[in-house]
Design a protein around this motif. Structure first.
Motif, mmCIF file in Angstrom:
data_model
loop_
_atom_site.group_PDB
_atom_site.id
_atom_site.type_symbol
_atom_site.label_atom_id
_atom_site.label_comp_id
_atom_site.label_asym_id
_atom_site.label_seq_id
_atom_site.Cartn_x
_atom_site.Cartn_y
_atom_site.Cartn_z
ATOM 1 N N THR A 167 -2.897 48.793 -31.445
ATOM 2 C CA THR A 167 -1.846 48.574 -32.443
ATOM 3 C C THR A 167 -0.972 47.438 -31.952
ATOM 4 O O THR A 167 -0.566 47.416 -30.784
ATOM 5 N N LYS A 169 2.453 44.860 -32.134
ATOM 6 C CA LYS A 169 3.871 44.945 -32.444
ATOM 7 C C LYS A 169 4.100 44.532 -33.896
ATOM 8 O O LYS A 169 3.400 43.653 -34.421
ATOM 9 N N GLU A 170 5.058 45.147 -34.519
ATOM 10 C CA GLU A 170 5.347 44.844 -35.914
ATOM 11 C C GLU A 170 5.695 43.366 -36.069
ATOM 12 O O GLU A 170 6.497 42.810 -35.319
#
Length: 284
Positions: A167, A169-170
């Motif tokens: 995943t 980082k935004e």
């Protein structure tokens, strides 16, 4: 009298000689002019390209271009740097090997002023098996090799994220590097490698993420061999179309416009679709 006749005959021969020379000179001039006009009707274009699929597509377009008065010379390169350098230096007219984000990044880093003359095709990025072949059963600490150039690394990481391996980082998106990995449930080790070398790591790594052209060169087909690939509606698919790049201003040259027109023609689209079976997709 004899002396006068001899002089008269000599004069006639001289006149004939000069007339003959004059006629020959005119014929030679006419032939030269015809050849010059014929040469002027043909424009030569030199294009730097990756061997597969770019050079192959260009070679398929040669006959169509010749019908439009363009002689195309294709020069193959196996790296992602020299094709831009030779165009920027004026040694070649154009190149065909990269997508626009890579070109934009190259311009910033190298101070070049190259632009897109047109988008031609898209190559889905794929995750390919190495020592492991199951994305639902990833070994702890698995090694995954990705391209190390800024745009293609981000693209590879986004594909890994889309398949639940990591995943990011935004907001990392198209600027992501491996330092932007926020969650790594399998503790995979992401190994960065020059794009042209990634396929060679298949025997040593668990998985590799390959650019379409290098997958083809390694005899991989994204439709048949990839464990996962970029989907046509993904952000990457909309962003990473392969382009013909030229020096700023040259995109308006008639012969460059003709090159783009031919590469986007129905004939070349049919060639791409029938030759690469989904590994290369023409841009509408």
């Amino acid at each position: 009298m004899k002396k006068g006749l001899a002089l008269l005959l000599a004069s006639v021969f001289c006149v004939a000689a000069f007339t003959g020379c004059g006629s020959s000179s005119k014929e030679t001039t006419a032939e030269t002019k015809t050849e010059t006009v014929a040469e002027a009707d043909t424009v030569k274009l030199t294009v730097a390209a990756s061997p597969t699929p770019h050079a192959e597509i260009l070679n398929a377009a040669k006959e169509l271009l010749a019908e439009k008065g363009i002689e195309l010379e294709v020069v193959e390169f196996t790296d992602y740097v020299q094709p831009n350098n030779v165009v920027d230096a004026g040694d070649m007219d154009a190149n065909y090997f990269q997508h626009l984000p890579y070109l934009d990044n190259f311009n910033v880093e190298q101070g070049t002023k190259l632009v897109s003359a047109g988008a031609i095709h898209y190559e889905p990025l794929g995750i390919y098996p190495g020592k492991s072949s199951d994305l639902t059963n990833i070994p702890e600490g698995a090694e995954i090799v990705v391209p190390n150039d800024a745009t293609n690394e981000a693209r590879a990481l986004m594909l890994l994220e889309a398949n639940g391996i990591i995943t990011l980082k935004e907001g990392a998106g198209l600027n992501a590097t491996k330092n932007d990995v926020a969650e790594n449930p399998y503790n995979v080790e992401i190994i960065e490698m020059e794009a042209a070398q990634v396929a060679r790591a298949v025997a040593d790594a668990d998985f590799v993420v390959l650019n379409g052209n290098y997958a083809l060169q390694a005899d991989f087909n994204v439709e048949e061999d990839a464990l996962a690939k970029e989907e046509s509606d993904s952000e990457a698919a909309q962003t990473y179309a392969n382009i013909v790049a030229v020096r700023e201003g040259d995109e308006e040259r008639p012969e460059i416009k003709t090159l783009i027109e031919v590469l986007k023609s129905d004939e070349i689209k049919s060639y791409i679709e029938s030759t690469y079976a989904g590994a290369v997709l023409p841009i509408e």
